[in-house]
Write a protein that holds these residues in place. Sequence first.
Motif, short mmCIF file in Angstrom:
data_model
loop_
_atom_site.label_atom_id
_atom_site.label_comp_id
_atom_site.label_asym_id
_atom_site.label_seq_id
_atom_site.Cartn_x
_atom_site.Cartn_y
_atom_site.Cartn_z
N ARG A 1 5.98 -4.08 13.87
CA ARG A 1 5.92 -4.76 12.74
C ARG A 1 4.49 -5.38 12.58
O ARG A 1 3.95 -5.70 11.41
CB ARG A 1 7.03 -5.85 12.61
N ARG B 1 1.66 -4.31 13.67
CA ARG B 1 0.68 -3.44 13.21
C ARG B 1 0.86 -3.14 11.53
O ARG B 1 0.00 -3.23 10.93
CB ARG B 1 0.50 -2.06 13.99
N THR B 2 2.20 -2.89 11.24
CA THR B 2 2.36 -2.75 10.00
C THR B 2 2.10 -3.62 8.96
O THR B 2 1.33 -3.62 8.03
CB THR B 2 3.99 -2.26 9.72
N GLU C 1 -1.98 -3.92 8.65
CA GLU C 1 -2.56 -2.98 8.02
C GLU C 1 -2.32 -2.91 6.47
O GLU C 1 -3.13 -2.66 5.72
CB GLU C 1 -2.01 -1.43 8.73
N LEU C 2 -0.94 -3.20 6.29
CA LEU C 2 -0.85 -3.30 4.84
C LEU C 2 -1.30 -4.61 4.09
O LEU C 2 -1.74 -4.58 2.94
CB LEU C 2 0.85 -3.48 4.60
#
Length: 209
Positions: free
Chosen positions: A148, A150-151, A154-155
């Motif tokens: 979560r 990383r997501t 990145e987003l």
Amino acid sequence: MSTRLPARVVRLLLGLALFGASVALMVRADLGLSSWDVLHQGLAERTGLPLGWVVNGVALVVLLLWVPLRQRPGIGTVANVALVGLALDGVLAVLPPVHAPATRFGLLLLGVLLNGVATALYLGARFGPGPRDGLMTGLAARGLPLGRARTLIELGVLATGWLLGGTVGIGTVIYALSIGPLAQFLIPRLAVPAPRRPAQTGVTSPCPA
């Protein structure tokens, strides 16, 4: 001094230089960048600063975010802040823009592959993660699930970079899908082997660097 130390230093410096070069190739391809580089490019467009300066500046800001997360930088972390942007600007200075679609796509694929090699080299040197990777692992250590963290990162940087004018395209997708498998394949093959721990014989010996 352990004979492994010079090999680790060479891998670190070569990896960081190649990382900057790989980003320059993807910039010249103009088909989309990684999420962080979309942010870097967007900031460069807005500020008028050289892209490499922005890369190093963002890395420094991210490194400061390590302080409340109680993350400790390694030599590789500091070198990452200083060198990647310099290598990026150096390659951009000698590599002119390209226009032929086939050449652009070739530069994109070469850039992604070179990025995987560079990542394997500098992580395989075992001198510490880059500032952005450390931010992710620092958030995970504070209780946010790693995937979560990383997501979200990145987003978040991708959306911000796109709003600022960074290039999002097929290259962004290719990079996102391929960099993980590339790094997983290359790191064991390019890393300096970790030192073996001495056998439990009751006699201690110094551990190599």
